[in-house]
Motif scaffolding. Structure first.
Motif, mmCIF file in Angstrom:
data_model
loop_
_atom_site.group_PDB
_atom_site.id
_atom_site.type_symbol
_atom_site.label_atom_id
_atom_site.label_comp_id
_atom_site.label_asym_id
_atom_site.label_seq_id
_atom_site.Cartn_x
_atom_site.Cartn_y
_atom_site.Cartn_z
ATOM 1 N N GLU A 146 0.846 -1.206 0.000
ATOM 2 C CA GLU A 146 0.000 0.000 0.000
ATOM 3 C C GLU A 146 0.876 1.249 0.000
ATOM 4 O O GLU A 146 0.663 2.185 -0.762
ATOM 5 C CB GLU A 146 -0.874 0.053 1.267
ATOM 6 C CG GLU A 146 -1.803 -1.122 1.488
ATOM 7 C CD GLU A 146 -3.201 -0.885 0.939
ATOM 8 O OE1 GLU A 146 -3.410 0.138 0.246
ATOM 9 O OE2 GLU A 146 -4.079 -1.744 1.180
ATOM 10 N N ALA A 149 2.564 1.651 -3.274
ATOM 11 C CA ALA A 149 1.639 2.075 -4.331
ATOM 12 C C ALA A 149 1.396 3.582 -4.253
ATOM 13 O O ALA A 149 1.270 4.263 -5.280
ATOM 14 C CB ALA A 149 0.335 1.310 -4.229
ATOM 15 N N ALA A 150 1.349 4.075 -3.022
ATOM 16 C CA ALA A 150 1.088 5.501 -2.840
ATOM 17 C C ALA A 150 2.215 6.368 -3.407
ATOM 18 O O ALA A 150 2.053 7.558 -3.625
ATOM 19 C CB ALA A 150 0.890 5.803 -1.363
ATOM 20 N N ALA A 152 3.593 5.900 -6.313
ATOM 21 C CA ALA A 152 3.655 5.834 -7.775
ATOM 22 C C ALA A 152 3.931 7.220 -8.360
ATOM 23 O O ALA A 152 3.294 8.194 -7.969
ATOM 24 C CB ALA A 152 2.353 5.264 -8.325
ATOM 25 N N THR A 156 2.438 7.830 -13.916
ATOM 26 C CA THR A 156 2.015 6.433 -14.045
ATOM 27 C C THR A 156 0.719 6.141 -13.311
ATOM 28 O O THR A 156 0.404 6.811 -12.331
ATOM 29 C CB THR A 156 3.099 5.509 -13.456
ATOM 30 O OG1 THR A 156 3.335 5.919 -12.106
ATOM 31 C CG2 THR A 156 4.383 5.601 -14.240
ATOM 32 N N PRO A 157 -0.024 5.129 -13.775
ATOM 33 C CA PRO A 157 -1.238 4.737 -13.064
ATOM 34 C C PRO A 157 -0.872 4.109 -11.725
ATOM 35 O O PRO A 157 0.144 3.422 -11.618
ATOM 36 C CB PRO A 157 -1.871 3.698 -13.989
ATOM 37 C CG PRO A 157 -0.743 3.175 -14.808
ATOM 38 C CD PRO A 157 0.253 4.283 -14.926
ATOM 39 N N ARG A 158 -1.689 4.335 -10.718
ATOM 40 C CA ARG A 158 -1.390 3.783 -9.397
ATOM 41 C C ARG A 158 -1.757 2.301 -9.362
ATOM 42 O O ARG A 158 -2.907 1.940 -9.538
ATOM 43 C CB ARG A 158 -2.208 4.545 -8.376
ATOM 44 C CG ARG A 158 -1.886 4.167 -6.965
ATOM 45 C CD ARG A 158 -2.089 5.366 -6.088
ATOM 46 N NE ARG A 158 -2.430 4.978 -4.726
ATOM 47 C CZ ARG A 158 -2.797 5.846 -3.814
ATOM 48 N NH1 ARG A 158 -2.920 7.125 -4.136
ATOM 49 N NH2 ARG A 158 -3.070 5.455 -2.582
ATOM 50 N N ALA A 161 -2.685 -2.199 -4.808
ATOM 51 C CA ALA A 161 -1.759 -2.688 -3.782
ATOM 52 C C ALA A 161 -1.920 -4.185 -3.556
ATOM 53 O O ALA A 161 -0.945 -4.904 -3.333
ATOM 54 C CB ALA A 161 -1.988 -1.938 -2.478
ATOM 55 N N PHE A 210 8.237 2.566 -11.006
ATOM 56 C CA PHE A 210 8.982 3.129 -9.878
ATOM 57 C C PHE A 210 10.439 3.313 -10.254
ATOM 58 O O PHE A 210 11.019 2.465 -10.932
ATOM 59 C CB PHE A 210 8.916 2.203 -8.664
ATOM 60 C CG PHE A 210 7.566 2.126 -8.049
ATOM 61 C CD1 PHE A 210 7.125 3.111 -7.183
ATOM 62 C CD2 PHE A 210 6.717 1.073 -8.347
ATOM 63 C CE1 PHE A 210 5.870 3.038 -6.611
ATOM 64 C CE2 PHE A 210 5.453 0.998 -7.782
ATOM 65 C CZ PHE A 210 5.029 1.992 -6.915
ATOM 66 N N PRO B 241 -8.906 0.138 -6.722
ATOM 67 C CA PRO B 241 -7.721 0.940 -6.398
ATOM 68 C C PRO B 241 -8.173 2.280 -5.836
ATOM 69 O O PRO B 241 -9.092 2.885 -6.365
ATOM 70 C CB PRO B 241 -7.046 1.136 -7.763
ATOM 71 C CG PRO B 241 -7.763 0.241 -8.737
ATOM 72 C CD PRO B 241 -9.099 -0.054 -8.156
#
Lengths: 242, 242
Positions: A146, A149-150, A152, A156-158, A161, A210, B241
């Motif tokens: 999580e 993912a935050a 990202a 870019t698309p998130r 998670a 990333f 998401p």
DNA sequence: TGTACATCAGTGAACGCGCGTTCACTGATGTAC
DNA sequence: TGTACATCAGTGAACGCGCGTTCACTGATGTAC
């Protein structure tokens, strides 16, 4: 091993004092030695220096003892992962890497727990307590995902998670099971399982957009380590690329 | 099951005719049912409708029978992977995906082989024949990785094929062992193991610089499929998401 | 502080069972002539 | 084509063993008064 499994009856008296614990430890030793298959209730009793009927005071049967071991395994696993994750310090990516390494360390150092948890044939899904423990352990990976993912990058698309967490779990598990296990079934590898997994995760994260050169992204840069290991793929053990 | 394991002695006469094969099949069934641990030599003989001493004409002991099963498992595994890879047709990336799916299909459809090969505690490394069979199977993944590595886009560094192969192997193995197995120890998942693995591999390949929208790169475009599944991450089962 | 008693945690003997393994054997099959 | 014989693949009885499980029991511990 300080669970006094060597003490005979004469020394310890009629009551063992901590038989349940001693049985768990004995079983753990036997599993490490002969695999989850080749451990018997009677053998555990013998190792604990106790009559073959004694274990029945503490476990309904062999399966309940095995479940207890898996249970405890998941708990220790969770603790280890929590410690490795360290709430994302000093930066998310390197803490994430540390979680992967902790997974491998657990598989290597605790082959008995590992096989009770993952390879003993216990249907984890059908034992609520066990499943809860398993999910708490996975929860650490999920929490880490999580946070990652935050991070990202803006363009870019998130990534979901949950998906990331399952991917990371399967990578770690695959490397650990094939190459990182602590028993005789380990397959040889031209490099350390740690390096293999680290490269795998970094390439994967790069695939999600990333930055993985270990100079963390802006949001996460507050307390970054001055420098880390070289970027992937590392030179050397991979053989000569043609 | 056409190995006449049901035929009694009266029907089949003194000689069985194909006992070795029948024993392998019987053991396979027992392993699928009760795990690699809970299969016994005597039981296999019984299922083959033969006296408990008969198996000794064909296998030195239980372990040799188990090894034979693992051996055969690796052979079938290799055949399946070879077929899935189909020498990279119609294009390298989708053939590669097919190999991953074949891995999962094998784990699901042949749980007995799978556990004999990977989870029975057999030290593969110490049995040359077995190791050779295992390496031939891995060789398919490795060959596929070589071909893929050769497709690396001009700007990007060419990734070591051995590394890629080991990464793909561990991903497939992790997903299969945790979520795709054919026995009771399978963990539940909010999507199919196939989708999970496909997304994982595609993200990984993207991380290596490969285009993964399924419109293959120039070198490989000769006979590309007109269109494939949607790019990763797929919508839907991944949860919402945030 | 002492005593009676309930409870707990272990004993040890016993059981039936199925396993792995061996053995001398025997029925079936193949081959030399 | 027939016969003698060697070889092969299975039999079935027997063995010792360790396992899981039960049982009535007993020694130790804790608690009420």
């Amino acid at each position: 091993m300080s669970w006094r499994k060597e003490r005979g009856r004469a020394e310890r008296g009629y009551h063992h004092g901590n038989l349940k614990e001693a049985l768990l430890q004995a079983a753990l030793g036997l599993i490490a030695e002969k695999g989850a298959a080749g451990f018997t209730f009677a053998d555990a009793a013998r190792m604990a220096g106790v009559s073959p009927a004694a274990p029945y005071r503490h476990f309904r049967d062999r399966d309940e003892l095995l479940s207890s071991i898996a249970q405890r395994g998941f708990e220790q696993f969770e603790a280890l992962l929590t410690q490795a994750w360290d709430d994302g310090r000093p930066d998310t990516v390197s803490a994430f890497e540390r979680v992967g390494k902790a997974y491998l360390a657990f598989a290597r150092n605790e082959p008995a727990f590992y096989s009770a948890m993952f390879e003993s044939g216990l249907p984890v899904d059908s034992n609520p307590t066990l499943m809860a423990a398993s999910e708490r352990a996975f929860g650490i990976i999920r929490a880490a995902a999580e946070r990652l993912a935050a991070l990202a990058p803006p363009g870019t698309p998130r990534p979901p998670a949950m998906m990331m967490a399952l991917h990371i779990w399967s990578m770690s598990h695959g490397v650990a099971s094939l190459f990182g296990r602590g028993d005789a079934a380990r397959r040889k590898l031209p490099m350390s399982p740690e390096d293999l997994l680290e490269a795998e995760v970094l390439i994967y994260l790069r695939g999600l957009g990333f930055p993985t050169d270990r100079r963390p992204a802006a949001k996460d840069a507050a307390n970054a380590k001055p420098s880390g290991p070289p970027p992937v793929p590392p030179a050397g053990p991979w053989g000569t690329p043609k």
